[in-house]
Scaffold this active site. Structure first.
Site, PDB file in Angstrom:
ATOM      1  N   LYS A  63     -14.915  32.807 -44.128  1.00 49.13           N
ATOM      2  CA  LYS A  63     -15.204  33.071 -45.547  1.00 49.13           C
ATOM      3  C   LYS A  63     -14.911  34.523 -45.875  1.00 49.13           C
ATOM      4  O   LYS A  63     -14.271  34.818 -46.873  1.00 49.13           O
ATOM      5  CB  LYS A  63     -16.676  32.780 -45.894  1.00 49.13           C
ATOM      6  CG  LYS A  63     -17.096  31.341 -45.953  1.00 49.13           C
ATOM      7  CD  LYS A  63     -16.567  30.553 -47.125  1.00 49.13           C
ATOM      8  CE  LYS A  63     -15.238  29.918 -46.826  1.00 49.13           C
ATOM      9  NZ  LYS A  63     -15.168  28.709 -46.109  1.00 49.13           N
TER      10      LYS A  63
ATOM     11  N   TRP B 202       3.049  27.286 -54.389  1.00 49.09           N
ATOM     12  CA  TRP B 202       2.613  28.059 -53.222  1.00 49.09           C
ATOM     13  C   TRP B 202       3.863  28.205 -52.361  1.00 49.09           C
ATOM     14  O   TRP B 202       4.404  27.218 -51.855  1.00 49.09           O
ATOM     15  CB  TRP B 202       1.507  27.313 -52.475  1.00 49.09           C
ATOM     16  CG  TRP B 202       0.958  28.108 -51.331  1.00 49.09           C
ATOM     17  CD1 TRP B 202       0.009  29.078 -51.404  1.00 49.09           C
ATOM     18  CD2 TRP B 202       1.303  27.984 -49.941  1.00 49.09           C
ATOM     19  NE1 TRP B 202      -0.250  29.585 -50.150  1.00 49.09           N
ATOM     20  CE2 TRP B 202       0.536  28.930 -49.228  1.00 49.09           C
ATOM     21  CE3 TRP B 202       2.194  27.184 -49.227  1.00 49.09           C
ATOM     22  CZ2 TRP B 202       0.617  29.093 -47.851  1.00 49.09           C
ATOM     23  CZ3 TRP B 202       2.284  27.342 -47.854  1.00 49.09           C
ATOM     24  CH2 TRP B 202       1.493  28.292 -47.179  1.00 49.09           C
TER      25      TRP B 202
ATOM     26  N   ARG C 178      -3.822  24.422 -56.154  1.00 49.27           N
ATOM     27  CA  ARG C 178      -2.860  24.048 -55.108  1.00 49.27           C
ATOM     28  C   ARG C 178      -1.842  25.145 -54.831  1.00 49.27           C
ATOM     29  O   ARG C 178      -1.045  25.039 -53.902  1.00 49.27           O
ATOM     30  CB  ARG C 178      -2.107  22.779 -55.521  1.00 49.27           C
ATOM     31  CG  ARG C 178      -3.015  21.583 -55.691  1.00 49.27           C
ATOM     32  CD  ARG C 178      -2.224  20.407 -56.200  1.00 49.27           C
ATOM     33  NE  ARG C 178      -1.409  19.826 -55.155  1.00 49.27           N
ATOM     34  CZ  ARG C 178      -1.762  18.813 -54.392  1.00 49.27           C
ATOM     35  NH1 ARG C 178      -2.927  18.259 -54.554  1.00 49.27           N
ATOM     36  NH2 ARG C 178      -0.952  18.357 -53.476  1.00 49.27           N
TER      37      ARG C 178
ATOM     38  N   ASN D 294       7.056  19.159 -54.581  1.00 46.95           N
ATOM     39  CA  ASN D 294       5.972  19.604 -53.699  1.00 46.95           C
ATOM     40  C   ASN D 294       6.290  19.070 -52.307  1.00 46.95           C
ATOM     41  O   ASN D 294       6.517  17.874 -52.145  1.00 46.95           O
ATOM     42  CB  ASN D 294       4.642  19.021 -54.218  1.00 46.95           C
ATOM     43  CG  ASN D 294       3.517  19.205 -53.225  1.00 46.95           C
ATOM     44  OD1 ASN D 294       3.533  20.116 -52.417  1.00 46.95           O
ATOM     45  ND2 ASN D 294       2.536  18.316 -53.286  1.00 46.95           N
ATOM     46  N   GLY D 295       6.322  19.948 -51.310  1.00 47.44           N
ATOM     47  CA  GLY D 295       6.622  19.497 -49.943  1.00 47.44           C
ATOM     48  C   GLY D 295       7.629  20.434 -49.298  1.00 47.44           C
ATOM     49  O   GLY D 295       7.864  21.545 -49.796  1.00 47.44           O
TER      50      GLY D 295
ATOM     51  N   GLU E  59     -17.447  30.083 -39.255  1.00 50.42           N
ATOM     52  CA  GLU E  59     -17.262  29.760 -40.674  1.00 50.42           C
ATOM     53  C   GLU E  59     -17.536  30.994 -41.548  1.00 50.42           C
ATOM     54  O   GLU E  59     -16.816  31.263 -42.504  1.00 50.42           O
ATOM     55  CB  GLU E  59     -18.177  28.576 -41.043  1.00 50.42           C
ATOM     56  CG  GLU E  59     -18.295  28.252 -42.524  1.00 50.42           C
ATOM     57  CD  GLU E  59     -16.985  27.919 -43.215  1.00 50.42           C
ATOM     58  OE1 GLU E  59     -15.940  27.783 -42.547  1.00 50.42           O
ATOM     59  OE2 GLU E  59     -16.995  27.836 -44.456  1.00 50.42           O
TER      60      GLU E  59
ATOM     61  N   HIS F 194     -18.261  40.419 -22.540  1.00 49.78           N
ATOM     62  CA  HIS F 194     -17.052  40.131 -21.760  1.00 49.78           C
ATOM     63  C   HIS F 194     -15.794  40.740 -22.390  1.00 49.78           C
ATOM     64  O   HIS F 194     -14.684  40.360 -22.048  1.00 49.78           O
ATOM     65  CB  HIS F 194     -16.887  38.621 -21.582  1.00 49.78           C
ATOM     66  CG  HIS F 194     -18.016  38.000 -20.824  1.00 49.78           C
ATOM     67  ND1 HIS F 194     -18.221  38.218 -19.483  1.00 49.78           N
ATOM     68  CD2 HIS F 194     -19.047  37.210 -21.234  1.00 49.78           C
ATOM     69  CE1 HIS F 194     -19.307  37.574 -19.090  1.00 49.78           C
ATOM     70  NE2 HIS F 194     -19.820  36.961 -20.138  1.00 49.78           N
TER      71      HIS F 194
ATOM     72  N   CYS G 170       1.524  23.363 -53.801  1.00 54.15           N
ATOM     73  CA  CYS G 170       2.236  23.181 -55.045  1.00 54.15           C
ATOM     74  C   CYS G 170       1.658  21.980 -55.777  1.00 54.15           C
ATOM     75  O   CYS G 170       1.193  21.028 -55.160  1.00 54.15           O
ATOM     76  CB  CYS G 170       3.736  22.959 -54.888  1.00 54.15           C
ATOM     77  SG  CYS G 170       4.556  24.247 -53.968  1.00 54.15           S
TER      78      CYS G 170
ATOM     79  N   LYS H 118      -5.566  25.724 -52.126  1.00 57.68           N
ATOM     80  CA  LYS H 118      -6.700  24.868 -51.797  1.00 57.68           C
ATOM     81  C   LYS H 118      -6.298  23.716 -50.891  1.00 57.68           C
ATOM     82  O   LYS H 118      -7.016  23.341 -49.983  1.00 57.68           O
ATOM     83  CB  LYS H 118      -7.297  24.344 -53.107  1.00 57.68           C
ATOM     84  CG  LYS H 118      -8.527  23.476 -52.942  1.00 57.68           C
ATOM     85  CD  LYS H 118      -9.726  24.324 -52.629  1.00 57.68           C
ATOM     86  CE  LYS H 118     -10.958  23.504 -52.358  1.00 57.68           C
ATOM     87  NZ  LYS H 118     -11.923  24.249 -51.539  1.00 57.68           N
TER      88      LYS H 118
ATOM     89  N   GLU I 170     -11.064  35.317 -45.851  1.00 55.78           N
ATOM     90  CA  GLU I 170     -10.177  34.739 -46.858  1.00 55.78           C
ATOM     91  C   GLU I 170     -10.397  35.292 -48.262  1.00 55.78           C
ATOM     92  O   GLU I 170      -9.449  35.334 -49.040  1.00 55.78           O
ATOM     93  CB  GLU I 170     -10.133  33.212 -46.843  1.00 55.78           C
ATOM     94  CG  GLU I 170     -11.387  32.453 -47.086  1.00 55.78           C
ATOM     95  CD  GLU I 170     -11.183  30.933 -46.977  1.00 55.78           C
ATOM     96  OE1 GLU I 170     -12.183  30.239 -46.868  1.00 55.78           O
ATOM     97  OE2 GLU I 170     -10.038  30.443 -47.029  1.00 55.78           O
TER      98      GLU I 170
HETATM   99  O1  M6R Z   1      -8.989  19.887 -47.504  1.00 56.62           O
HETATM  100  P1  M6R Z   1      -9.305  20.190 -46.060  1.00 56.62           P
HETATM  101  O2  M6R Z   1     -10.764  20.161 -45.769  1.00 56.62           O
HETATM  102  O3  M6R Z   1      -8.538  19.329 -45.115  1.00 56.62           O
HETATM  103  O4  M6R Z   1      -8.805  21.672 -45.856  1.00 56.62           O
HETATM  104  C1  M6R Z   1      -8.855  22.290 -44.608  1.00 56.62           C
HETATM  105  C2  M6R Z   1      -8.633  23.778 -44.711  1.00 56.62           C
HETATM  106  O5  M6R Z   1      -7.393  24.051 -45.288  1.00 56.62           O
HETATM  107  C3  M6R Z   1      -9.719  24.458 -45.561  1.00 56.62           C
HETATM  108  O6  M6R Z   1     -10.997  24.209 -45.058  1.00 56.62           O
HETATM  109  C4  M6R Z   1      -9.491  25.978 -45.606  1.00 56.62           C
HETATM  110  O7  M6R Z   1      -9.667  26.536 -44.351  1.00 56.62           O
HETATM  111  C5  M6R Z   1     -10.414  26.631 -46.634  1.00 56.62           C
HETATM  112  N1  M6R Z   1      -9.697  27.578 -47.418  1.00 56.62           N
HETATM  113  C6  M6R Z   1     -11.583  27.324 -46.015  1.00 56.62           C
HETATM  114  O8  M6R Z   1     -12.392  27.955 -46.947  1.00 56.62           O
END
Ligand code: M6R
Length: 614
Positions: A490, A75, A27, A99-100, A486, A509, A2, A609, A493
């Protein structure tokens, strides 16, 4: 998650609020809303589900004359993303954005409902609105009512409140969620971060944990957690840093992928101090920081979330390769609920693009309690993680807007490579030939990245073959294993295709049972000492008719011959450059799959984000 903004003293406040909200949309984007005081003193609330553009349409169709307002982009945590649950929440006396997460909201809701207050939403936030209203009804003044209400809240909050009988007042508080005050000419601003405030002013101060404040159009007063009136340091923001647009790119994510050549150069220059020096040997470039005694270090703990955690996984390979030191890595949300042994005086490293991730911050505080020296690697100076660390190092990636992290990751890797080298150097275990190789790798890195970004159109063609897939596998060995993780993150998401990463040797395995002709398998296999083993694993997959996508250098691709149709060539790598060069095609590949599926690449569903809730 948020984002909140507030403005006091500025004409066309609704349009100004929209500007700030657009900067905060990263956010959260489940719904958006704003509240403002009409010229006749009435509170008006506008909310819409979905993105800020939906709210914008409604706002611009109204006749509004106001100079004070608050805005929110959500969010969802408690309650579905519908209009009732959208902020601002309001009563007959006030409107509020938050926010929180309020952890004790259930008890408060029972108490306030028993007094007859008519709740409209399922959110935790609405209890704050009614709690403050209850204190106002008991005769307290606005500031005292808010002070008394926040004293009863458990959890995290950044708050902004406007009141129908106070045309020149915003009251707010910060506990566990970031908030900054911006100073303008005859106007004051509020924002979740500097990015939001950059639409209005370059002068700001960050609130500290437990701060409560009120602002009028000519200034703000802040009370700290001990009840003392305090002045927080006012800073000037580098607006060039804060501003970011898509330029000629269709999406922020693509822009950010292609920015990696320049940003990596900046971070290499920053951390190895290369601007001033042409290093001949490592002592020329490993000057700082004096606060950490790397020589006596026995253990190092690295903690982060998501993509930043995968950067820790890469670092583990580098540090173990270079230095005799025990290293522990974990995701923040697990780390703090285990009981990891940490000897007094150890080093704990926290990696975060945003510097605000709640899980990472909680793990940092835990390590601090156990006597660890705290080193953070963040992309946002003045973020909470930066401010709570003993030493911070800053990735020079610039604002990362795409929710899927790309350039932040490779820039984190640069600093982590520095860390590995620094430890080995200080411990006097770095052989000369390795020093030369490292210096050369660093110098070559930006050029290699540029080369690695050349083949992106080919990836679009391969991406078009897997858009229908239900599940995909990502495989790698050694330092390419975290890149497989990673890459899989990607893909899931932004394309919403289920993707799972495995160490290539683990396939036999169990996971190989998943493989058939419908499953794309993305294999990272540069031609190095592990290649033969990975090649055998790839053969096992080909034998099960899977659609293999091989990411390797010329030698690796030649060695596999025409058994593999989908081939992506990367430049020749070594253990230091490998993760930089293997992750690029993984980023671009996921991007194209998402684009071809017509997904919202920069703002994928259900994500935000900055994850400021645990
Ligand atoms: O801001 P941060 O690097 O602490 O965020 C960590 C994760 O929330 C962030 O990397 C998230 O997994 C991304 N959406 C990955 O693309």
């Amino acid at each position: 998650m948020c984002g909140i903004v507030g403005i006091i003293g500025k004409p066309n406040v609704e349009k100004e609020l929209l500007k700030g909200l657009k900067k905060l949309e990263y956010r959260g984007y489940d719904s958006a809303g704003m509240a403002f005081l009409d010229k006749d003193g009435g509170l008006r609330i506008l909310k819409e589900t979905g993105k800020i553009v939906n709210l914008e349409e409604v706002v611009l169709a109204q006749d509004i004359e106001s100079t004070v307002g608050i805005g929110h982009t959500r969010w969802a945590t408690h309650g579905a993303p519908n209009r009732d649950n959208a902020h601002p929440h309001f009563t007959d006396k006030l409107a509020l954005v938050h926010n929180g997460i309020i952890e004790n909201y259930k008890e408060l809701r029972v108490e306030l409902s028993a007094k007859g207050y008519p709740f409209r939403s399922e959110t935790d936030t609405e209890v704050i609105a009614w709690l403050v209203t209850d204190y106002l009804n008991q005769g307290l003044k606005e500031f005292n009512a808010v002070e008394k209400a926040v004293a009863r809240l458990k959890g995290a909050y950044a708050l902004a409140i406007i009141f129908n009988r106070c045309p020149d007042l915003i009251i707010g508080a910060r506990q566990g969620s970031p908030l900054a005050i911006g100073y303008g000419e005859d106007a004051m601003y509020l924002g979740s971060d500097a990015l939001a405030l950059s639409s209005y002013t370059d002068t700001l101060c960050y609130l500290e944990e437990g701060d409560l404040f009120f602002m009028k159009k000519r200034g703000a007063k802040i009370k700290d957690k001990h009840g003392r009136w305090v002045a927080r340091k006012i800073k000037t923001l580098d607006l060039a840093q804060a501003d970011s647009d898509k330029g000629d790119f269709d999406h922020y994510m693509l822009k950010e992928i292609f920015e990696q050549t320049q940003t990596i150069k900046k971070t290499v220059d920053y951390v190895f101090d290369l601007k001033k020096k042409t290093p001949k040997d490592l002592k020329d470039i490993l000057g700082f920081p004096a606060e950490i005694d790397f020589r006596s270090l026995k253990k190092i703990t690295l903690v982060a979330c998501g993509t930043s955690y995968y950067a820790c996984c890469v670092a583990k390979y580098w540090i173990e390769h270079l230095a005799p030191i025990s290293i522990e890595i974990d995701v923040a949300s697990e780390f703090r609920y285990r009981t990891p042994f940490m000897e007094e005086g150890g080093l704990a490293v926290f990696i975060s693009q945003s510097g605000e991730t709640a899980d990472t911050l909680a793990a940092l505080r835990y390590c601090k309690k156990y006597g660890q020296k705290i080193l953070s690697i963040v992309n946002v100076p003045e973020s909470t993680i930066d401010r709570e660390s003993d030493v911070s190092l800053f990735t020079q990636a610039g604002p990362e807007i795409g929710v899927a992290s790309t350039k932040a990751f490779t820039n984190q890797l640069v600093i982590l490579l520095w860390l590995a080298v620094k430890i080995a150097f200080e411990k006097n275990v770095l052989k000369e030939e390795k020093q030369d190789k490292l210096i050369q790798t660093l110098k070559d890195l930006p050029g290699l990245i540029e080369e690695g970004l050349q083949d992106s159109k080919k990836l679009e063609v391969i991406a078009s073959k897997i858009t229908h897939a239900k599940t995909a596998l990502y495989l790698g060995r050694g330092i390419s294993y975290p890149i497989a993780m990673e890459g899989a993150l990607k893909l899931k998401e932004i394309s919403y295709i289920h993707a799972e990463a495995y160490a290539a040797g683990e396939m036999k395995h169990g996971p190989i049972a998943l493989v058939d002709e419908s499953v794309p398998v993305v294999c990272f296999a540069p031609f190095n000492q592990l290649f033969e083993k990975t090649a055998s694993n790839i053969e096992e997959i080909i034998a099960r008719k899977a659609n293999v996508i091989l990411i390797s250098d010329k030698e690796g691709l030649d060695a596999m011959g025409d058994k593999i149709e989908n081939r992506i060539e990367i430049p020749k790598t070594n253990i230091f450059s490998e993760p930089f060069l293997t992750v690029l095609p993984a980023q671009i590949f996921a991007y194209y799959v998402a684009v071809l599926k017509e997904n919202n690449v920069d703002q994928p569903r259900n994500l935000a984000k900055s994850v400021t809730v645990e």
